[in-house]
Design a protein around this motif. Sequence first.
Motif, mmCIF file in Angstrom:
data_model
loop_
_atom_site.group_PDB
_atom_site.id
_atom_site.type_symbol
_atom_site.label_atom_id
_atom_site.label_comp_id
_atom_site.label_asym_id
_atom_site.label_seq_id
_atom_site.Cartn_x
_atom_site.Cartn_y
_atom_site.Cartn_z
ATOM 1 N N GLY A 66 0.832 -1.188 0.000
ATOM 2 C CA GLY A 66 0.000 0.000 0.000
ATOM 3 C C GLY A 66 0.872 1.244 0.000
ATOM 4 O O GLY A 66 2.082 1.180 0.226
ATOM 5 N N GLU A 67 0.229 2.392 -0.232
ATOM 6 C CA GLU A 67 0.971 3.644 -0.329
ATOM 7 C C GLU A 67 0.037 4.802 -0.004
ATOM 8 O O GLU A 67 -1.171 4.725 -0.244
ATOM 9 N N GLY A 68 0.584 5.868 0.568
ATOM 10 C CA GLY A 68 -0.238 7.023 0.881
ATOM 11 C C GLY A 68 0.496 8.013 1.749
ATOM 12 O O GLY A 68 1.715 8.149 1.653
ATOM 13 N N LYS A 79 -3.892 8.219 8.979
ATOM 14 C CA LYS A 79 -3.307 7.457 7.882
ATOM 15 C C LYS A 79 -4.265 7.545 6.702
ATOM 16 O O LYS A 79 -5.391 7.068 6.770
ATOM 17 N N LEU A 80 -3.788 8.157 5.624
ATOM 18 C CA LEU A 80 -4.574 8.272 4.404
ATOM 19 C C LEU A 80 -3.979 7.330 3.367
ATOM 20 O O LEU A 80 -2.989 7.649 2.721
ATOM 21 N N GLN A 81 -4.561 6.147 3.256
ATOM 22 C CA GLN A 81 -4.117 5.197 2.234
ATOM 23 C C GLN A 81 -4.695 5.608 0.883
ATOM 24 O O GLN A 81 -5.897 5.834 0.761
ATOM 25 N N LEU A 82 -3.844 5.699 -0.130
ATOM 26 C CA LEU A 82 -4.286 6.077 -1.469
ATOM 27 C C LEU A 82 -4.209 4.919 -2.458
ATOM 28 O O LEU A 82 -4.941 4.895 -3.441
ATOM 29 N N GLN A 83 -3.335 3.973 -2.222
ATOM 30 C CA GLN A 83 -3.192 2.787 -3.056
ATOM 31 C C GLN A 83 -3.134 1.561 -2.173
ATOM 32 O O GLN A 83 -2.476 1.592 -1.126
ATOM 33 N N PRO A 84 -3.805 0.454 -2.515
ATOM 34 C CA PRO A 84 -4.560 0.214 -3.743
ATOM 35 C C PRO A 84 -5.947 0.874 -3.780
ATOM 36 O O PRO A 84 -6.509 1.039 -4.836
ATOM 37 N N ARG A 127 -8.569 4.027 -1.550
ATOM 38 C CA ARG A 127 -8.537 5.107 -0.579
ATOM 39 C C ARG A 127 -9.223 4.672 0.719
ATOM 40 O O ARG A 127 -10.405 4.300 0.711
ATOM 41 N N VAL A 128 -8.487 4.739 1.837
ATOM 42 C CA VAL A 128 -8.998 4.378 3.156
ATOM 43 C C VAL A 128 -8.392 5.348 4.166
ATOM 44 O O VAL A 128 -7.226 5.725 4.049
ATOM 45 N N ILE A 129 -9.191 5.764 5.143
ATOM 46 C CA ILE A 129 -8.692 6.633 6.212
ATOM 47 C C ILE A 129 -8.772 5.887 7.537
ATOM 48 O O ILE A 129 -9.798 5.292 7.865
ATOM 49 N N ASP A 188 -13.738 3.337 5.124
ATOM 50 C CA ASP A 188 -13.451 2.807 3.789
ATOM 51 C C ASP A 188 -14.599 3.231 2.886
ATOM 52 O O ASP A 188 -15.658 2.596 2.880
ATOM 53 N N PRO A 189 -14.447 4.336 2.122
ATOM 54 C CA PRO A 189 -15.563 4.822 1.313
ATOM 55 C C PRO A 189 -15.967 3.873 0.196
ATOM 56 O O PRO A 189 -17.137 3.822 -0.171
ATOM 57 N N GLU A 190 -15.024 3.112 -0.339
ATOM 58 C CA GLU A 190 -15.373 2.191 -1.422
ATOM 59 C C GLU A 190 -16.292 1.086 -0.926
ATOM 60 O O GLU A 190 -17.256 0.714 -1.596
#
Length: 219
Positions: free
Chosen positions: A66-68, A80-85, A87-89, A101-103
């Motif tokens: 992951g990355e962010g 923690k703002l995950q952008l890949q894979p 978007r999760v906060i 997890d908005p998705e």
Amino acid sequence: MTPNYHYPRSVIKLALCLLLALLPRPGFCNETELQTLLGRIRQNASAEFHYQEIRQLELASSPWQGEGSMLSGADGSLIKLQLQPTRVIMAIAEGHMYYWDPEQQQRHTAPLGQSGQGSELITVFVAILQGHADDLKSSYDFIPEQHGKRWTLRLTPKPEPGNEDAPTIEISGDEDERKQHVLIRQADGESTEYRLIKTAEGQPLDEAIRRLLREAIGD
């Protein structure tokens, strides 16, 4: 809020990683200097880090990556703002943990003290972040090492009842104070690695932290 909510194990591990990711650069080798280091750990200003995360999971054939961005507030809050894979906060603020997890449209909220088995460990890492060294003596041994320009700080759980599931943590770096490496080895053999680069610091980050916290909470 659900008072007795128990976070999934993966979320608890993420929380531990987040709190460790913000340690500043140590360079001390004896007990007196180590205590000085622990007293200086507290973040005095907001900071932002770009991170790369690699998780070695017991049942996975290949590492999860992951990355962010991570944002640390001077008050001890952390985002923690995950952008890949995807978007999760995940946020820690005022004694609570928030996950959004908005998705997947999944939102969780609970006090840190009611976060299941990981509650005590999370409390330990909050103490690390805030520089409360005296709170850590009963659970962890701290081993600093310096080899030329490279430094390492190992946190090893003491062999006492209740510490059986505690992870071993290794924080390392070199003369570039912007960069840090964090490796967390779980008792079950799984591990999480963070590669961090500080990208910004100071008061201008406070509004971004508040905005992401509001999104994680659902306000």
